[in-house]
Design a protein around this motif. Structure first.
Motif, PDB file in Angstrom:
ATOM      1  N   UNK A1058       0.847  -1.209   0.000  1.00  0.00           N
ATOM      2  CA  UNK A1058       0.000   0.000   0.000  1.00  0.00           C
ATOM      3  C   UNK A1058       0.879   1.255   0.000  1.00  0.00           C
ATOM      4  N   UNK A1059       0.383   2.306  -0.659  1.00  0.00           N
ATOM      5  CA  UNK A1059       1.160   3.537  -0.815  1.00  0.00           C
ATOM      6  C   UNK A1059       1.130   4.338   0.481  1.00  0.00           C
ATOM      7  N   UNK A1060       2.244   4.309   1.198  1.00  0.00           N
ATOM      8  CA  UNK A1060       2.359   5.042   2.465  1.00  0.00           C
ATOM      9  C   UNK A1060       3.775   5.602   2.547  1.00  0.00           C
ATOM     10  N   UNK A1061       3.877   6.920   2.722  1.00  0.00           N
ATOM     11  CA  UNK A1061       5.199   7.548   2.713  1.00  0.00           C
ATOM     12  C   UNK A1061       6.143   6.997   3.780  1.00  0.00           C
ATOM     13  N   UNK A1062       5.720   6.924   5.062  1.00  0.00           N
ATOM     14  CA  UNK A1062       6.644   6.374   6.065  1.00  0.00           C
ATOM     15  C   UNK A1062       7.073   4.942   5.738  1.00  0.00           C
ATOM     16  N   UNK A1063       6.085   4.161   5.263  1.00  0.00           N
ATOM     17  CA  UNK A1063       6.373   2.762   4.937  1.00  0.00           C
ATOM     18  C   UNK A1063       7.352   2.674   3.767  1.00  0.00           C
ATOM     19  N   UNK A1064       7.110   3.465   2.715  1.00  0.00           N
ATOM     20  CA  UNK A1064       8.007   3.467   1.563  1.00  0.00           C
ATOM     21  C   UNK A1064       9.409   3.907   1.948  1.00  0.00           C
ATOM     22  N   UNK A1065       9.478   4.921   2.803  1.00  0.00           N
ATOM     23  CA  UNK A1065      10.792   5.421   3.239  1.00  0.00           C
ATOM     24  C   UNK A1065      11.547   4.342   4.002  1.00  0.00           C
ATOM     25  N   UNK A1066      10.818   3.594   4.822  1.00  0.00           N
ATOM     26  CA  UNK A1066      11.500   2.566   5.607  1.00  0.00           C
ATOM     27  C   UNK A1066      11.998   1.427   4.721  1.00  0.00           C
ATOM     28  N   UNK A1067      11.195   1.010   3.734  1.00  0.00           N
ATOM     29  CA  UNK A1067      11.632  -0.039   2.807  1.00  0.00           C
ATOM     30  C   UNK A1067      12.863   0.430   2.029  1.00  0.00           C
ATOM     31  N   UNK A1068      12.799   1.679   1.595  1.00  0.00           N
ATOM     32  CA  UNK A1068      13.928   2.260   0.850  1.00  0.00           C
ATOM     33  C   UNK A1068      15.174   2.289   1.715  1.00  0.00           C
ATOM     34  N   UNK A1069      14.997   2.688   2.976  1.00  0.00           N
ATOM     35  CA  UNK A1069      16.134   2.749   3.908  1.00  0.00           C
ATOM     36  C   UNK A1069      16.703   1.350   4.147  1.00  0.00           C
ATOM     37  N   UNK A1070      15.822   0.371   4.279  1.00  0.00           N
ATOM     38  CA  UNK A1070      16.259  -1.018   4.485  1.00  0.00           C
ATOM     39  C   UNK A1070      17.095  -1.480   3.291  1.00  0.00           C
ATOM     40  N   UNK A1071      16.625  -1.115   2.105  1.00  0.00           N
ATOM     41  CA  UNK A1071      17.372  -1.481   0.896  1.00  0.00           C
ATOM     42  C   UNK A1071      18.768  -0.854   0.902  1.00  0.00           C
ATOM     43  N   UNK A1072      18.837   0.423   1.308  1.00  0.00           N
ATOM     44  CA  UNK A1072      20.135   1.102   1.366  1.00  0.00           C
ATOM     45  C   UNK A1072      21.045   0.439   2.393  1.00  0.00           C
ATOM     46  N   UNK A1073      20.487   0.094   3.545  1.00  0.00           N
ATOM     47  CA  UNK A1073      21.298  -0.563   4.582  1.00  0.00           C
ATOM     48  C   UNK A1073      21.906  -1.868   4.078  1.00  0.00           C
TER      49      UNK A1073
END
Length: 1952
Positions: A1058-1073
């Motif tokens: 689902x499109x959610x900014x906090x959720x998307x940011x966290x997935x993106x951050x996880x990918x970067x980590x």
């Protein structure tokens, strides 16, 4: 053609006005109506203010109400016609014609579109429509409302339509019509909307504003107010003052807002801890009273007058009276124009008007008229301006005209200081009130009548003046009783005389000390002391005491100089001052006689006494001379005692008590400033210790290495007799070799007076370095240090930048270590949220500035969203999610540790926990994986499986059995699978659903089968929990194939997510980590971003005051003066390639990473695509923000506002609000946003003083639109400018000048205030005058002066609250009045020259100013970005001085003024501002020349004189060596070289050196040769670069400093600094001698381009090339005649540094010239040079076009020069004749004859050469055109004649080839000497034929020098390697950054 039909008037027409016009215009032909806009911005200056609003409204409503637009334009036409019926104003006729044509065009078309029957009804309809809208929406008017602009438009339209409607129904005369236009209600406001029902405005809702406004509006109880009230319109105290004193309306409005804001800010600060805040506290008013009237009360006490500020006993009335007095002063100051530079003049005006105010308030009756006292000038409109300001302004202006633009002698005209200092004397009260315009003060021309000349003026004693004052005017002063011819008063207190003696006069104690010390050391060296105690030997001691005879002579010289230099100020001098000068001279003369007589009579005659106590002094003796010395030294003894008790000394100086005034009369000059400047005891001890160490080092070095080694050779020289000279000796009978003694000693003496500057630099380095280390400078220098210390930033940030009440930390720890521990022990989690919010705003700003990319933004952001890891706190308490660039490569490190680890779980955990970042990375990755699976997997079965696996892992962790239960070697494979999964989730592509399922199945299989030791237990657990009867095999078979797969329409996974900014940011951050590895080590990649982050982090560990809440902080303003500099680059400028390459091409090569970041942000591939998408504004902004433009400065300064809003949000916000984010809060909460804006408005104002904005608007200059664009972009930005318009007075246009403040409203600039001026404000120096006219529009208690080539950063703006708190600290009992800040030079990134300049500047603004502020206590104001105590400075003359020429370096005089008026100036390094500097050699040289010119004018100034005399001895040393001493020492160091070389030339040519050295060798005296070789010591000036190395070491590490220093030397830094030395010394010395100081614009361009040879020659010919050739000639001659008897090593030691200097001065401009060795450029330069040298000059021909014009301009300084300066110039020119005199006796043709006739014959030869040249020139004029062949034959004949003479002489008289070379060396300097003498006496010979010959000779010399310079450059240009080498060292820094320099240098049309 249309004609105007005149209607019959319904009223009586005044014949002096034209008849009114009807709104019916007859049209002769029909036109289609085109609703286009009519020009409303570019209007005639005389009409603009009256009609602009009507034309703007017409444009606004024209689209939908065309008839209304027509009526508005017609109304504007009527007003224009009535204001200027004859159309005589500038541009009026053209305007009226075009408007009339438009009205003709619109008449019928708009009538047809009218919706009502007539114009009246149409107007009423539209008026009511807009008025209803305003009423409906006005109540909710706030800054958060999206319809603000529409509402403001409606306000404007209603006001204008109301005016038009009234006019249509008007029955009054046309004069009333014209007047009413300026009276209609004003909609626009500055900060506070006071005049139009603005109670709903957010800023007006602030309690502090309400109470301040209530106090201003409280007029109850004022007796005089009742009389005023009868006339109506008086609502507050300011209206009352306006009514009685006739101030301008806009001045009243401006100062009313000013005072309300001041009161509100002080009130909230004083009452923030009190519950009641409903009434203005007396404390706030009292504090303002103290600040505003401190100077006034001191002035009254100084003059022995009683203050006219008289307060009643009742408390309520007392506050009213105080506010009236403050208001009166502000109104006087606000309208004073140029008088603001004269603070005591304003005190006088206030003194007189305050008396009238008090008399009116109390109803006082005059004792002479028996009527109530009324204001002398009444309350008519502009009465104060016309009657008070204008007469004094005219005096200032007329005196300034006499200066002839600063070229006239300073003694012939009165500057601002002279006029102001007249009010330091009781004589000022003779001007009277009302002012007597016949008084001498108003006389500006010296009278030529004899009786007037002899009339006594201002010579009466104070008592006599007081007797002449009448009883009525006891407080105001009386007019002159006798009528007499006015007389020009002349200078006041001081005369700026152009002489080097000013240096001795200002710092006589310093020079006396050095001269006496030198004498004492020479005496000691003569006696060859073996021990210091031998000084007390009676013979030696008596000899040393002879220094007091020298002291008496020096004091006599000082007395003579004082008398001579103050002679022209005698007219305003009191009798007591004259008597003191005479007595000082008489006493000095007496001592000069007594001491030598006593010394001569008592020499070696002592009276001795034995010691009775067996002390080390066996006996002590004295003589009559010693007794005389003891008496002579008594005053010095008193001074020494007072020096050690500064508090007593200060009290005596500032006391106005009669007894102290009498006692200090002899030593203390009776002037108003310069008293009581003593520092505290601790400060005195600190700078005394510093100077004792410096002087001790200097004297030890001078004694043992300079003076003592020369004593033995000196004695030998005296003994050696020279019998045979090698020239005609003028004094052959003198046998003591005095000339040789002088030649050897003179350079050493000169160096002795210079080398203190070197020792100062050495100790500056040591002390400044220690200070920097102690104050944590360079604590975080590199990216690695930042990462390692990042965890300590939140607590440090919390401690420094969060107010104590916000962080629940009221108790501040005492002591250094306690503060540090407090920061570290701060609760980490509570501190991180605020820090994270601010950090993210900083990083976001980096992205908007294109310093970082999108990826870097993600890597650097700290998540501040609410907790999204449910259940994590109990397992991982206090989890902080740090930015990815800290954690990135830590996960891979942890994996490599864990996969091969053998041992216990606790050991593994301990190992991972040891590195905090690693621990956080592992922890967050684990939680992120859990979170991802939790939101991705929705099937019940799958969720139970995942839950079981997680429980198993966490139970293993709890049991410490993770290593036993799981195979850790499979972790890398698991991470790889997770990366695949997260990548699919980030992409969110529905077609990848099956791949996501596959990834999940792979992870499940990997975990259960490969990693878990007992993986089957997961399925057993699930099976046992099911409520079914099937066996395990069936269960597995049924479940496993369908795991995570869809079945029966049920999808067990939610993909896409689902499109959610906090959720998307966290997935993106996880990918970067998971994916970012070692590349994060270089984040951010941009060097500037790294530097800014490092400095911000470092500053958090420096000591700074606690930050108050925004509500309680000091308010402040920023002011930026702007003239004609770039505002924004236009597209034409960016893409124009007139100067080889375009600016945009240059920018993209210099900032390639930032260009890519821009394109990424805009979503384009290249700049061309960006252009095609019509995003040109983005390109313009990007380029402009990287140049030295006004837009860059404005963007930087507006960060203050952003920072204040952000900090105000943090002050108000709860933890939940912080987690929601600042940007979200602003968007979603308009009320909060409006409150933040209101707070920011109350605390911060930014005013740009655009001097030329009015003229640019009128001329249609694009710069005007750029300024308007800036105001649109930043709505709170204000622009002040001077408007020049014409008013028609008696049918004649008259220029009227006004100061205007404007802002942008709905896309237009809107005038807020218009304050009329008495005349043009630019009387003195441009920049201070520009600042002065705008300073009245600034607000607040502090004022930051910012130049337009500066920048600011958001992270630095966050610290402004802390900085302003420094004003509340007390340094040694004194609060600071100026806060100094450090600067970062942002232009040092490409060119090596820019790099050198940035390092040099950085060392001065850091380590240099650090030491000046503490311990030396002599920091002044060195330009921007210092922060001023605004109220202190506006009551003491402003933030700069403006007198023409003398205040060329206007900024430093603000520091002088502040110090002289007992201010305190501090320096703070925790906040820095960006600064642009010049980047090319020519620009740098112009800047250095301007600063040197400014320093030479400082040398002559009264400020330096007073500082030199009023400081104590050691502080005076600090003042000298940090101001003019640096330049004078540089000049001395160059003079030392000349003294040495000319001394050696004398020794060589006379034969003395040969004889002495040969004799010395015979006697084996090696010390003489050593003494001569030691002269190279003078180049120890390189030590002055030590502070630079120390500062680099502190901030970047000492290894980096060493590397940079070596690299700088390889890039020829020594050449650059040696060349700069020549620039400084030339312009400093020449300006002191001849004047000619002027502002030199450098252009501030960021692009480095090739400069032509002609341009370089023009710039450096006289300052460097001539001097370089002279040094070269001296060295060549010295080398030619010393070879036979002197060793080469000695020669090298003596001259190597001088060779280096001469070559540097000759060729540095070409070495540092880009493409200077390119053959194509060389050819072009040669053509250009020849064209320039031959071009005829004349009127209108610029110096860059013709040699003749340039040559005339080069002598401009001599035209205004005095007789003494011309004489010195002639004497200096005589040095060039020594060559000829010495060399002709060394010619072989002279046959060793020493007869004087040889020298005479040499002049005959010179005359012959001149006649020959004249013959050729005459032949060219007569024959070259018509008889070309005969002219050629004539030249051949002359050539053969000269050749035959040479051959005959060589055969007959032994003329050799060497003789020809020596003749050239002899005669060339002689010719140059003749040219210089001719230039000095030009007025006498200019009209003779000799002058033409001199000009031709000078042209030949310049051509010869040009060819001599050009030849080696052309030869080197043939070698390609030279050009490559030059490019490398010139742009090495750019090469290191992998920038593309070659395309820039080679860029031609292909890069356009």
């Amino acid at each position: 053609m249309a004609e105007i039909v005149v209607a019959e008037p319904g009223y009586e027409v005044d014949p002096k006005y034209p008849r009114p016009l009807t709104r019916s215009i007859t049209i002769s032909c029909s036109h289609d109506h085109v609703p286009e806009h009519f020009e409303s911005e570019r209007l005639p200056p005389s009409l603009a203010s009256k009609i602009q609003e009507f034309l703007r409204v017409a444009n606004l409503v024209g689209g939908h109400e065309p008839r209304i637009a027509y009526l508005c334009r017609f109304h504007a036409f009527e007003i224009a016609h009535y204001m200027d019926p004859t159309s005589s104003g500038r541009g009026v006729r053209q305007f009226k014609t075009s408007l009339l044509q438009r009205l003709e065009k619109d008449e019928q078309a708009t009538t047809r579109k009218r919706k009502e029957k007539n114009d009246m009804r149409e107007l009423k309809r539209v008026y009511c429509m807009y008025n209803d809208y305003v009423i409906q929406h006005g109540g909710s008017f706030d800054f958060g409302n999206r319809d603000t602009e529409r509402l403001i438009e409606a306000y404007n339209i209603v006001a204008v339509l109301h005016e038009v409607l009234e006019t249509i129904t008007n029955t009054d005369g046309p004069q009333v019509l014209a007047d009413r236009v300026s009276m209609h209600a004003k909609v626009e406001f500055n900060v506070l909307p006071l005049d139009h029902g603005s109670i709903q405005q957010p800023i007006m809702q602030l309690p502090e504003i309400k109470v301040a406004l209530a106090a201003i509006r409280n007029i109850r109880g004022l007796h005089s107010a009742q009389d005023v009230q009868k006339h109506g319109g008086v609502r507050d105290l300011f209206d009352f003052l306006q009514y009685w004193f006739g101030f301008q309306k806009d001045n009243v409005a401006n100062q009313k807002e000013h005072l309300i804001l001041l009161l509100a800010n002080i009130h909230i600060r004083q009452t923030h801890d009190q519950k009641s805040n409903s009434k203005l506290g007396d404390g706030a008013v009292d504090e303002l009273m103290r600040k505003f009237f401190k100077n006034y009360t001191n002035w009254c006490k100084f003059l022995g007058r009683k203050s006219n500020i008289r307060l009643p006993f009742e408390k309520q009335e007392g506050q009213q009276y105080k506010l009236l007095y403050i208001g009166l002063y502000l109104l006087i100051w606000g309208e004073a124009a140029n008088l603001r530079f004269m603070p005591e003049c304003l005190c006088y005006i206030f003194h007189c008007m305050a008396y009238e105010l008090h008399a009116m308030l109390t109803g006082t009756v005059s004792l002479t008229t028996w009527e109530k006292v009324m204001p002398a000038y009444g309350g008519e409109s502009e009465s104060f301006l016309k009657n008070v300001v204008t007469p004094i302004y005219r005096v200032i202006r007329e005196e300034a005209k006499k200066s002839k633009s600063g070229t006239a002698d300073h003694s012939t005209w009165r500057n601002y200081d002279d006029l102001n200092e007249y009010f330091w004397s009781p004589a000022c009260f003779e001007i009277g009130w009302p002012m007597c315009l016949e008084h001498n003060f108003f006389c500006v021309q010296p009278s030529k009548k004899p009786n007037a000349k002899n009339a006594p003026v201002s010579q009466n004693t104070v008592e006599q003046r007081r007797k002449r004052e009448g009883k009525k005017d006891k407080e105001l002063g009386a007019t002159m009783e006798e009528v007499r011819e006015p007389k020009w008063l002349g200078k006041t207190n001081f005369v700026e005389i152009r002489s080097f003696w000013q240096i001795f006069r200002s710092f006589d104690r310093l020079w006396s000390f050095f001269i006496l010390s030198l004498q004492a050391m020479i005496i000691m060296a003569c006696h060859d002391l073996g021990s210091p105690l031998q000084v007390f030997n009676m013979v030696i001691f008596e000899d040393i005491m002879s220094i007091f005879i020298t002291s008496a002579i020096l004091k006599l010289i000082q007395a003579i100089l004082d008398l001579a230099f103050t002679w022209k100020a005698r007219g305003t001098m009191e009798f007591s001052q004259k008597m003191k000068h005479g007595m000082k001279m008489a006493i000095a003369l007496i001592w000069t006689i007594i001491l030598p007589v006593c010394y001569a009579k008592s020499r070696r005659k002592y009276t001795c006494y034995s010691s009775k106590y067996g002390s080390w002094l066996a006996e002590w003796c004295f003589s009559s001379y010693m007794v005389a010395v003891a008496i002579y030294m008594m005053t010095n003894a008193v001074d020494m005692v007072l020096f050690f008790v500064p508090a007593v000394s200060k009290y005596i100086e500032i006391s106005n008590c009669r007894i102290w005034t009498v006692l200090s009369w002899w030593i203390q000059p009776r002037i108003y400033v310069g008293r009581g400047m003593q520092e505290g005891q601790a400060s005195v001890l600190m700078y005394t210790l510093f100077w004792i160490l410096v002087l001790l080092s200097k004297f030890l070095f001078s004694y043992f290495f300079e003076i003592k080694p020369l004593m033995a050779p000196t004695k030998q020289i005296m003994e050696i007799g020279v019998k045979n000279y090698e020239w005609h000796e003028l004094f052959p009978k003198v046998k003591n070799n005095a000339g040789a003694i002088v030649a050897v000693w003179a350079p050493i003496i000169v160096v002795y007076f210079m080398d203190t500057q070197i020792w100062y630099s050495v100790f500056c380095t040591i002390f400044g370095g220690l200070y920097g280390i102690l104050h944590h400078l360079g604590e975080i220098r590199t990216s690695g240090m930042l990462r390692s210390r990042f965890h300590s930033l939140p607590p440090a940030f919390n401690f420094c930048l969060i107010p104590p009440s916000s962080r629940n930390d009221q108790k501040k720890g005492k002591g250094f270590f306690q503060n540090r521990f407090q920061k570290v022990l701060e609760n980490e989690k509570n501190g991180v949220s605020r820090f994270a919010l601010v950090w993210n705003q900083i990083v976001k700003q980096f992205r908007l500035e294109d310093l970082i990319s999108n990826r870097e933004l993600d890597l650097m952001t700290i998540p501040v969203t609410p907790e999204i890891f449910p259940g994590s706190p109990e397992k991982f308490p206090g989890m902080v999610r740090w930015p990815v660039f800290l954690l990135a490569y830590k996960l891979s490190t942890a994996l490599s540790i864990a996969k091969d680890f053998e041992g216990k779980d606790k050991v593994l955990f301990r190992k991972i926990r040891k590195d905090k970042c690693m621990y956080y990375a592992v922890k967050e990755c684990y939680e992120s994986l859990k979170y991802t699976l939790q939101i991705l997997v929705v099937g019940n079965l799958e969720k139970r499986i995942i839950s079981a696996i997680v429980n198993e892992i966490e139970e293993s962790i709890d049991r410490s059995s993770l290593l036993q239960d799981f195979r850790m070697e499979e972790l890398p494979a698991l991470v790889a699978k997770c990366i695949d999964l997260v990548e699919f989730l980030v992409e969110g592509n529905e077609s990848h659903h099956d791949k996501v399922v596959k990834a999940l199945q792979d992870i499940f299989e990997l975990v259960t089968n490969d990693m878990m030791i007992n993986g089957s237990s997961i399925l057993d657990l699930l099976y046992s929990s099911q409520k079914t009867d099937m066996d395990f095999d069936d269960f597995s078979r049924d479940i496993e194939p369908q795991l995570f797969e869809s079945s029966a329409g049920n999808d067990p996974i939610c993909f896409p997510l689902p499109d959610s900014d906090p959720q998307n940011e966290q997935i993106k951050r996880f990918h970067l980590l998971l994916t970012v590895k070692d590349t994060a080590m270089d984040i951010p990649a941009n060097l500037d971003a790294r530097r800014r982050i490092s400095f911000f982090a470092t500053s958090l560990f420096m000591d700074m005051p606690n930050a108050p809440k925004v509500q309680n902080m000091l308010s402040f303003s920023v002011i930026t003066p702007h003239f004609m500099e770039d505002i924004n680059y236009s597209m034409e400028e960016l893409y124009s390639s007139q100067q080889e390459v375009s600016i945009i091409f240059y920018m993209t090569k210099i900032f390639p990473d930032e260009c890519q970041n821009l394109l990424e942000r805009m979503g384009c591939e290249n700049l061309d695509e960006l252009k095609n998408q019509f995003k040109e504004k983005e390109i313009r902004d990007w380029a402009s923000f990287r140049g030295q433009t006004l837009s860059r400065t404005v963007r930087g300064m507006m960060y203050y506002r952003e920072a204040l809003k952000l900090q105000a949000f943090l002050d108000m916000a709860e933890e939940k609000d912080i987690l929601d984010g600042y940007d979200n809060a602003e968007k979603e909460n308009p009320t909060l946003s409006a409150k933040l804006d209101a707070l920011a408005d109350m605390k911060f104002t930014y005013v740009i003083s655009c001097q030329s904005f009015g003229s640019q608007k009128a001329s249609g200059n694009p710069h005007a639109n750029d300024i308007i664009d800036l105001m649109k972009r930043y709505p709170s930005l204000r622009v002040a400018y001077v408007e020049e318009k014409e008013e028609i007075v008696e049918d004649k246009p008259r220029k009227v000048y006004s100061s205007l403040l404007v802002k942008a409203v709905n896309g237009y600039e809107q005038v807020i205030y218009c304050i009329k001026l008495p005349g043009p404000p630019d009387i003195g120096e441009g920049k201070p005058e520009n600042q002065n006219h705008a300073i009245i529009f600034t607000r607040g208690e502090a004022l930051q002066a910012i130049d337009m080539n500066q920048d600011n950063y958001l992270e630095e703006a966050l610290k402004i609250r802390n900085l302003l708190q420094e004003f509340r600290q007390h340094e040694g009992g004194k609060p600071p009045t100026i806060l100094g800040l450090r600067e970062h030079i942002f232009t040092g990134s490409v060119s090596s020259l820019a790099w050198f300049m940035s390092y040099q500047e950085t060392s001065f603004v850091t380590i240099g100013q650090r030491l000046l502020a503490s311990p030396l206590r002599v920091r002044f104001h060195y330009g921007h970005p210092d922060v001023f105590d605004r109220v202190f400075h506006i009551t003491r003359g402003g933030i700069s001085k403006a007198s023409k020429t003398i205040n060329l370096s206007e900024d430093v005089f603000a520091g002088f003024n502040s110090t002289l008026r007992r201010g305190c100036i501090t320096y703070h390094e925790y906040l820095q501002v960006g600064k642009g500097r010049d980047v090319g050699l020519n620009q740098i040289s112009k800047f250095e020349a301007k600063v040197a010119n400014g320093n030479s004018e400082q040398t002559l100034s009264r400020d330096i004189y007073r500082l030199g005399h009023q400081f104590d001895f050691f502080r005076m040393l600090s003042c000298y060596f940090t101001t003019i001493g640096f330049y004078f020492s540089s000049l001395i160091s160059v003079i030392a070289i000349y003294v040495f070389l000319y001394g050696q030339l004398y020794l060589v040519l006379s034969g003395l050196e040969k004889a002495l050295l040969l004799e010395a060798r015979v006697r084996n005296i090696q010390s003489l040769e050593t003494a001569l070789a030691s002269q190279s010591f003078i180049q120890l000036g390189l030590l002055t670069g030590l502070p630079m190395v120390m500062e680099i070491g502190l901030e970047k590490g000492f290894l980096t400093a060493l590397k940079d220093f070596v690299l700088m030397q390889l890039q020829l830094a020594a050449v650059f600094f040696t060349f700069s030395l020549g620039t400084k010394t030339h312009h400093y010395g020449r300006t002191i001698l001849h004047g000619g100081a002027k502002y030199r614009p450098t252009g501030r361009k960021i692009v480095v381009f090739h400069a032509s040879f002609t341009e370089n020659y023009r710039l450096y010919s006289r300052s460097h090339f001539v001097k370089g050739f002279e040094l070269l000639l001296l060295l060549i001659v010295y080398d030619l005649f010393r070879r036979s008897y002197q060793s080469s090593m000695a020669y090298v030691l003596i001259t190597y540094s001088i060779w280096f200097m001469s070559i540097t001065w000759l060729f540095a401009p070409f070495l540092f010239n880009p493409s200077g060795f390119s053959w194509g450029k060389i050819v072009d330069d040669w053509k250009d040079w020849n064209k320039w040298i031959r071009q005829q000059g004349g009127i209108g021909v610029q110096q860059d076009k013709s040699w003749q014009s340039w040559w005339d301009d080069e002598q401009a300084h001599l035209r205004q020069s005095g007789m003494s300066s011309r004489l010195i110039e002639i004497l200096l020119s005589l040095r060039f004749f020594i060559y000829q005199y010495g060399l002709v006796y060394h010619l072989d043709i002279s046959q060793q004859s020493k007869n004087f006739l040889v020298y005479v014959l040499s002049w005959v030869v010179i005359l012959g050469v001149c006649l020959l040249a004249k013959a050729v020139n005459l032949g060219r004029q007569l024959f070259s055109a018509r008889y070309h062949l005969w002219f050629r034959l004539f030249k051949v004949f002359l050539f053969l004649g000269v050749l035959s003479i040479i051959i005959i002489l060589s055969n007959v008289c032994d003329l050799s080839f060497m003789d020809l070379i020596v003749c050239c060396l002899a005669f060339v300097p002689t010719g140059w000497g003749l040219i210089l003498i001719a230039q000095a006496v030009r007025p006498k010979i200019e009209k003779t034929g000799l002058w033409y010959f001199i000009r031709v000779l000078a042209q030949a010399y310049d051509y010869g020098m040009g060819v001599a310079l050009f030849a080696p450059i052309a030869i080197l240009a043939w070698l390609p390697i030279i050009s490559a080498f030059q490019t490398r060292f010139l742009f090495n820094e750019a090469f290191n950054r992998h920038l593309h320099i070659q395309p820039i240098l080679a860029g031609k049309t292909k890069h356009k």
